[in-house]
Design a protein around this motif. Structure first.
Motif, PDB file in Angstrom:
ATOM      1  N   SER A  69       0.839  -1.195   0.000  1.00 29.57           N
ATOM      2  CA  SER A  69       0.000   0.000   0.000  1.00 29.57           C
ATOM      3  C   SER A  69       0.873   1.244   0.000  1.00 29.57           C
ATOM      4  O   SER A  69       1.832   1.353   0.745  1.00 29.57           O
ATOM      5  CB  SER A  69      -0.923   0.004   1.226  1.00 29.57           C
ATOM      6  OG  SER A  69      -0.161  -0.071   2.420  1.00 29.57           O
ATOM      7  N   SER A  70       0.530   2.173  -0.875  1.00 34.26           N
ATOM      8  CA  SER A  70       1.231   3.449  -0.961  1.00 34.26           C
ATOM      9  C   SER A  70       0.218   4.468  -1.442  1.00 34.26           C
ATOM     10  O   SER A  70      -0.511   4.227  -2.414  1.00 34.26           O
ATOM     11  CB  SER A  70       2.397   3.376  -1.949  1.00 34.26           C
ATOM     12  OG  SER A  70       2.892   4.659  -2.260  1.00 34.26           O
ATOM     13  N   SER A  71       0.146   5.600  -0.773  1.00 35.88           N
ATOM     14  CA  SER A  71      -0.880   6.586  -1.109  1.00 35.88           C
ATOM     15  C   SER A  71      -0.704   7.151  -2.513  1.00 35.88           C
ATOM     16  O   SER A  71      -1.679   7.450  -3.201  1.00 35.88           O
ATOM     17  CB  SER A  71      -0.872   7.724  -0.079  1.00 35.88           C
ATOM     18  OG  SER A  71       0.400   8.369  -0.053  1.00 35.88           O
ATOM     19  N   ARG A  72       0.559   7.283  -2.952  1.00 31.45           N
ATOM     20  CA  ARG A  72       0.795   7.905  -4.252  1.00 31.45           C
ATOM     21  C   ARG A  72       1.001   6.890  -5.379  1.00 31.45           C
ATOM     22  O   ARG A  72       0.693   7.178  -6.531  1.00 31.45           O
ATOM     23  CB  ARG A  72       2.000   8.853  -4.170  1.00 31.45           C
ATOM     24  CG  ARG A  72       1.739  10.071  -3.314  1.00 31.45           C
ATOM     25  CD  ARG A  72       2.653  11.216  -3.679  1.00 31.45           C
ATOM     26  NE  ARG A  72       3.965  11.108  -3.051  1.00 31.45           N
ATOM     27  CZ  ARG A  72       4.914  12.045  -3.128  1.00 31.45           C
ATOM     28  NH1 ARG A  72       4.695  13.145  -3.822  1.00 31.45           N
ATOM     29  NH2 ARG A  72       6.065  11.890  -2.518  1.00 31.45           N
TER      30      ARG A  72
ATOM     31  N   ARG B 298       6.601  -3.705  -8.626  1.00 35.21           N
ATOM     32  CA  ARG B 298       6.728  -3.472 -10.065  1.00 35.21           C
ATOM     33  C   ARG B 298       8.030  -4.079 -10.589  1.00 35.21           C
ATOM     34  O   ARG B 298       9.040  -4.119  -9.890  1.00 35.21           O
ATOM     35  CB  ARG B 298       6.711  -1.975 -10.364  1.00 35.21           C
ATOM     36  CG  ARG B 298       5.360  -1.321 -10.204  1.00 35.21           C
ATOM     37  CD  ARG B 298       5.370   0.068 -10.811  1.00 35.21           C
ATOM     38  NE  ARG B 298       4.053   0.690 -10.772  1.00 35.21           N
ATOM     39  CZ  ARG B 298       3.706   1.743 -11.506  1.00 35.21           C
ATOM     40  NH1 ARG B 298       4.585   2.298 -12.325  1.00 35.21           N
ATOM     41  NH2 ARG B 298       2.496   2.248 -11.416  1.00 35.21           N
ATOM     42  N   THR B 299       7.984  -4.507 -11.839  1.00 29.16           N
ATOM     43  CA  THR B 299       9.174  -5.079 -12.462  1.00 29.16           C
ATOM     44  C   THR B 299      10.017  -3.974 -13.078  1.00 29.16           C
ATOM     45  O   THR B 299       9.535  -3.205 -13.921  1.00 29.16           O
ATOM     46  CB  THR B 299       8.792  -6.102 -13.534  1.00 29.16           C
ATOM     47  OG1 THR B 299       8.034  -7.162 -12.932  1.00 29.16           O
ATOM     48  CG2 THR B 299      10.039  -6.700 -14.180  1.00 29.16           C
ATOM     49  N   LEU B 300      11.261  -3.904 -12.651  1.00 28.13           N
ATOM     50  CA  LEU B 300      12.223  -2.914 -13.136  1.00 28.13           C
ATOM     51  C   LEU B 300      13.390  -3.682 -13.743  1.00 28.13           C
ATOM     52  O   LEU B 300      14.158  -4.320 -13.013  1.00 28.13           O
ATOM     53  CB  LEU B 300      12.692  -2.024 -11.981  1.00 28.13           C
ATOM     54  CG  LEU B 300      13.652  -0.886 -12.306  1.00 28.13           C
ATOM     55  CD1 LEU B 300      12.983   0.137 -13.220  1.00 28.13           C
ATOM     56  CD2 LEU B 300      14.126  -0.210 -11.014  1.00 28.13           C
ATOM     57  N   GLY B 301      13.514  -3.656 -15.062  1.00 30.11           N
ATOM     58  CA  GLY B 301      14.516  -4.512 -15.689  1.00 30.11           C
ATOM     59  C   GLY B 301      14.144  -5.966 -15.499  1.00 30.11           C
ATOM     60  O   GLY B 301      13.046  -6.397 -15.834  1.00 30.11           O
ATOM     61  N   GLU B 302      15.051  -6.723 -14.897  1.00 32.90           N
ATOM     62  CA  GLU B 302      14.829  -8.155 -14.711  1.00 32.90           C
ATOM     63  C   GLU B 302      14.310  -8.503 -13.315  1.00 32.90           C
ATOM     64  O   GLU B 302      14.025  -9.669 -13.045  1.00 32.90           O
ATOM     65  CB  GLU B 302      16.142  -8.926 -14.963  1.00 32.90           C
ATOM     66  CG  GLU B 302      16.705  -8.767 -16.365  1.00 32.90           C
ATOM     67  CD  GLU B 302      15.764  -9.309 -17.420  1.00 32.90           C
ATOM     68  OE1 GLU B 302      15.160 -10.375 -17.187  1.00 32.90           O
ATOM     69  OE2 GLU B 302      15.632  -8.663 -18.485  1.00 32.90           O
TER      70      GLU B 302
ATOM     71  N   GLU C  65       4.374   8.131 -10.594  1.00 35.10           N
ATOM     72  CA  GLU C  65       4.545   7.626 -11.953  1.00 35.10           C
ATOM     73  C   GLU C  65       5.697   8.327 -12.659  1.00 35.10           C
ATOM     74  O   GLU C  65       6.395   7.722 -13.481  1.00 35.10           O
ATOM     75  CB  GLU C  65       3.248   7.799 -12.756  1.00 35.10           C
ATOM     76  CG  GLU C  65       2.139   6.845 -12.356  1.00 35.10           C
ATOM     77  CD  GLU C  65       2.390   5.399 -12.778  1.00 35.10           C
ATOM     78  OE1 GLU C  65       3.406   5.143 -13.466  1.00 35.10           O
ATOM     79  OE2 GLU C  65       1.574   4.536 -12.404  1.00 35.10           O
ATOM     80  N   ASP C  66       5.928   9.594 -12.343  1.00 32.97           N
ATOM     81  CA  ASP C  66       7.040  10.306 -12.959  1.00 32.97           C
ATOM     82  C   ASP C  66       8.385   9.772 -12.452  1.00 32.97           C
ATOM     83  O   ASP C  66       9.360   9.691 -13.220  1.00 32.97           O
ATOM     84  CB  ASP C  66       6.931  11.804 -12.692  1.00 32.97           C
ATOM     85  CG  ASP C  66       5.748  12.427 -13.439  1.00 32.97           C
ATOM     86  OD1 ASP C  66       5.392  11.904 -14.508  1.00 32.97           O
ATOM     87  OD2 ASP C  66       5.185  13.412 -12.942  1.00 32.97           O
ATOM     88  N   ASP C  67       8.443   9.402 -11.184  1.00 30.44           N
ATOM     89  CA  ASP C  67       9.643   8.729 -10.676  1.00 30.44           C
ATOM     90  C   ASP C  67       9.869   7.421 -11.431  1.00 30.44           C
ATOM     91  O   ASP C  67      11.008   7.062 -11.755  1.00 30.44           O
ATOM     92  CB  ASP C  67       9.492   8.421  -9.185  1.00 30.44           C
ATOM     93  CG  ASP C  67       9.530   9.652  -8.308  1.00 30.44           C
ATOM     94  OD1 ASP C  67      10.199  10.636  -8.678  1.00 30.44           O
ATOM     95  OD2 ASP C  67       8.893   9.622  -7.233  1.00 30.44           O
ATOM     96  N   TRP C  68       8.758   6.715 -11.671  1.00 30.39           N
ATOM     97  CA  TRP C  68       8.864   5.434 -12.384  1.00 30.39           C
ATOM     98  C   TRP C  68       9.404   5.637 -13.796  1.00 30.39           C
ATOM     99  O   TRP C  68      10.258   4.867 -14.271  1.00 30.39           O
ATOM    100  CB  TRP C  68       7.502   4.741 -12.439  1.00 30.39           C
ATOM    101  CG  TRP C  68       7.541   3.478 -13.245  1.00 30.39           C
ATOM    102  CD1 TRP C  68       7.058   3.269 -14.498  1.00 30.39           C
ATOM    103  CD2 TRP C  68       8.142   2.234 -12.857  1.00 30.39           C
ATOM    104  NE1 TRP C  68       7.308   1.986 -14.916  1.00 30.39           N
ATOM    105  CE2 TRP C  68       7.977   1.336 -13.924  1.00 30.39           C
ATOM    106  CE3 TRP C  68       8.802   1.819 -11.700  1.00 30.39           C
ATOM    107  CZ2 TRP C  68       8.448   0.015 -13.870  1.00 30.39           C
ATOM    108  CZ3 TRP C  68       9.278   0.507 -11.645  1.00 30.39           C
ATOM    109  CH2 TRP C  68       9.104  -0.375 -12.722  1.00 30.39           C
TER     110      TRP C  68
ATOM    111  N   ALA D 128      11.795  16.019 -11.880  1.00 27.86           N
ATOM    112  CA  ALA D 128      12.393  17.148 -11.148  1.00 27.86           C
ATOM    113  C   ALA D 128      11.354  17.916 -10.341  1.00 27.86           C
ATOM    114  O   ALA D 128      11.688  18.556  -9.339  1.00 27.86           O
ATOM    115  CB  ALA D 128      13.090  18.089 -12.127  1.00 27.86           C
ATOM    116  N   HIS D 129      10.101  17.838 -10.750  1.00 28.65           N
ATOM    117  CA  HIS D 129       9.045  18.597 -10.084  1.00 28.65           C
ATOM    118  C   HIS D 129       8.452  17.860  -8.879  1.00 28.65           C
ATOM    119  O   HIS D 129       7.684  18.443  -8.114  1.00 28.65           O
ATOM    120  CB  HIS D 129       7.909  18.863 -11.068  1.00 28.65           C
ATOM    121  CG  HIS D 129       7.306  17.603 -11.577  1.00 28.65           C
ATOM    122  ND1 HIS D 129       7.916  16.834 -12.550  1.00 28.65           N
ATOM    123  CD2 HIS D 129       6.162  16.943 -11.242  1.00 28.65           C
ATOM    124  CE1 HIS D 129       7.164  15.777 -12.793  1.00 28.65           C
ATOM    125  NE2 HIS D 129       6.118  15.811 -12.022  1.00 28.65           N
ATOM    126  N   VAL D 130       8.797  16.595  -8.690  1.00 26.13           N
ATOM    127  CA  VAL D 130       8.193  15.792  -7.626  1.00 26.13           C
ATOM    128  C   VAL D 130       8.734  16.242  -6.276  1.00 26.13           C
ATOM    129  O   VAL D 130       9.955  16.328  -6.080  1.00 26.13           O
ATOM    130  CB  VAL D 130       8.469  14.283  -7.818  1.00 26.13           C
ATOM    131  CG1 VAL D 130       7.878  13.487  -6.652  1.00 26.13           C
ATOM    132  CG2 VAL D 130       7.878  13.808  -9.141  1.00 26.13           C
TER     133      VAL D 130
END
Length: 252
Positions: free
Chosen positions: A19-22, A29-33, A201-204, A243-245
């Motif tokens: 659980s995460s509010s944002r 989530r899958t990041l690369g492998e 999502e922008d971080d992602w 950069a805006h996050v």
């Protein structure tokens, strides 16, 4: 017998929840492998001077998946209250005794084992220190945050039933340098204007692009922090993605 009578024991405790509010489910989530959590576990296990790695998640049903993912990567899991993260850390210390623990969060996938080893090494060289971190004076990008704290200090903090330390674990230590002996790991040149943690999502979008390019240049990781910073300095288009996050502030 106290563990301090021989070589001090240091465990990494990774706090993780679905659980995460944002950005719900971000650590799975899958990041690369690998999953985002898998990246953090891999870096922790590759760190010199660490004796064990534990994932501390909540007792909520939606964290069953976090439990399963951590065990799939070969580490033990403890579970406790969703919002009282300090309580989870104490459970980890009870079940996996250590003289000190390194606190990592599961939404920082780019940890550099060499930086983590510096934090551990500083404490092993000076075990009278209560707290060692990369954030006491932040010079690394946000997302390379690592904090080591002596277990008795965590127990001392737990005597206070309410406050930001219940969620943020080390808050009462890092903000009381008159009481606790604290030290920090710093790097040069400074890169604390950069952000490689995962909250939105922008971080992602940044992390996904960053990992793709770093993997092409350097293999599957973990990556050296200098390689992460060098790529971001050369690619302002990537930096602009998040950069805006703004980081959520701790309410004291």
């Amino acid at each position: 017998m106290s563990l301090m009578s021989s070589s001090p024991t240091v465990n990494v405790v990774i706090q993780a929840r679905a659980s995460s509010s944002r950005l719900p489910g971000k650590v799975l989530r899958t990041l690369g492998e690998l999953s985002v959590l898998g990246w953090v576990i891999r870096a922790a296990r590759a760190t010199r001077g660490v004796d064990g790695v534990v994932v501390a998640t909540s007792e909520q049903a939606d964290d069953d998946a976090v439990d399963e993912e951590a065990r799939r990567h070969g580490v033990d899991v403890v579970r406790g209250p969703l919002d009282d993260v300090l309580a989870r850390f104490l459970v980890a210390c009870e079940r996996h005794p250590a003289d000190a623990v390194v606190r990592l969060t599961a939404d920082c996938p780019l940890h550099d084992p060499a930086v983590l080893a510096q934090v551990v090494g500083m404490w092993r060289a000076q075990p009278e220190l209560d707290y060692v971190s990369t954030t006491l004076l932040r010079t690394l990008p946000r997302g390379f945050d690592a904090e080591l704290v002596r277990t008795p200090v965590l127990v001392d903090q737990a005597r206070q039933p309410e406050g930001p330390h219940r969620e943020h674990v080390t808050y009462g230590v890092a903000h009381d340098v008159e009481t606790y002996a604290c030290a920090g790991v710093v790097v040069a040149p400074r890169a604390d204007d950069l952000r490689v943690t995962l909250d939105t999502e922008d971080d992602w979008a940044l992390l996904d692009a960053l990992v793709r390019e770093l993997s092409r240049r350097h293999g599957d990781g973990p990556f050296a922090w200098r390689d992460v910073v060098a790529l971001l300095r050369a690619r302002p288009d990537l930096v602009a993605l998040n950069a805006h996050v703004e980081q959520k502030e701790v309410v004291a």
